[in-house]
Scaffold this motif. Sequence first.
Motif, PDB file in Angstrom:
ATOM      1  N   ARG A  82       3.615 -15.513 -40.880  1.00 30.69           N
ATOM      2  CA  ARG A  82       4.172 -16.890 -40.374  1.00 30.69           C
ATOM      3  C   ARG A  82       4.843 -16.746 -39.121  1.00 30.69           C
ATOM      4  O   ARG A  82       5.068 -15.376 -38.720  1.00 30.69           O
ATOM      5  CB  ARG A  82       5.241 -17.615 -41.487  1.00 30.69           C
ATOM      6  N   VAL A  83       4.840 -17.566 -38.195  1.00 31.13           N
ATOM      7  CA  VAL A  83       5.273 -17.426 -36.956  1.00 31.13           C
ATOM      8  C   VAL A  83       6.226 -18.640 -36.805  1.00 31.13           C
ATOM      9  O   VAL A  83       6.059 -19.800 -36.873  1.00 31.13           O
ATOM     10  CB  VAL A  83       4.320 -17.808 -35.946  1.00 31.13           C
ATOM     11  N   VAL A  84       7.589 -18.507 -36.415  1.00 35.51           N
ATOM     12  CA  VAL A  84       8.598 -19.366 -36.364  1.00 35.51           C
ATOM     13  C   VAL A  84       9.202 -19.255 -34.893  1.00 35.51           C
ATOM     14  O   VAL A  84       9.534 -18.182 -34.229  1.00 35.51           O
ATOM     15  CB  VAL A  84       9.652 -19.090 -37.131  1.00 35.51           C
ATOM     16  N   THR A  85       9.078 -20.221 -34.230  1.00 36.61           N
ATOM     17  CA  THR A  85       9.371 -20.518 -32.540  1.00 36.61           C
ATOM     18  C   THR A  85      10.728 -20.881 -32.546  1.00 36.61           C
ATOM     19  O   THR A  85      11.087 -21.642 -33.218  1.00 36.61           O
ATOM     20  CB  THR A  85       8.436 -21.380 -31.986  1.00 36.61           C
ATOM     21  N   ILE A  86      11.470 -20.249 -31.497  1.00 38.98           N
ATOM     22  CA  ILE A  86      12.872 -20.549 -31.269  1.00 38.98           C
ATOM     23  C   ILE A  86      12.728 -21.181 -29.470  1.00 38.98           C
ATOM     24  O   ILE A  86      12.206 -20.267 -28.651  1.00 38.98           O
ATOM     25  CB  ILE A  86      13.973 -19.394 -31.256  1.00 38.98           C
TER      26      ILE A  86
END
Length: 212
Positions: free
Chosen positions: A198-202
């Motif tokens: 998964r990729v979680v962007t901030i």
Amino acid sequence: MTLRSVTFAYAGGPDVITDASLVVERGQSVCLWGPSGSGKSTLLALLGGVVRPQSGDVTVHDTNDAPTGWAEVCAAWVAQSPTVFPRLTAAQNVAMGAILRGVTPEAAHAQSMSLLDALGLGDLAGKRARELSGGQAQRVTIGRALAASPDLLLADEPTGQLDRTSTAQVCEVLLAPALGTAVVVASHDEHVATRCDRVVTIDDGQVYETRP
């Protein structure tokens, strides 16, 4: 583990993380993605219990989904700069992770050699850590974290000092599905991001899923 409606700000400053929610399952790898200063390292610190949020909560669960305390969780941290014992060899540094969780020295050494081989450092096992390059020392740090067989592994730009070949080796070991560890990596490296589940962007304090 679950991070729910968390807001965090350093003393006297604006919110670094605003109303963030995130669930990381055991065996998953998650890449935290965002520009420098976006709050990736802060989110890692919140997940690792290093800092506490101003509001919201961070909950750790065991395999039965029952809340448990940090004292029962084995967490390992890989910082941006390598943290090695300079007078110990590369093999001794990695073995330390296993020894601290109660593995016999003989078994810890065998595990250390296996990890060093996988990380492309097998021929440097007998070298003192102070004789290693920055990238080599970082891979030793990663090996020591993996040797601890943690429930949660947090890594802050672990491939920042590595070339493409070394990055591929690290990803192969660090993000292996069979590891059974919740792995959260803060990275600018697209190769790392594509290898994570998964990729979680901030962005501007907001946390949102980019790729489930």
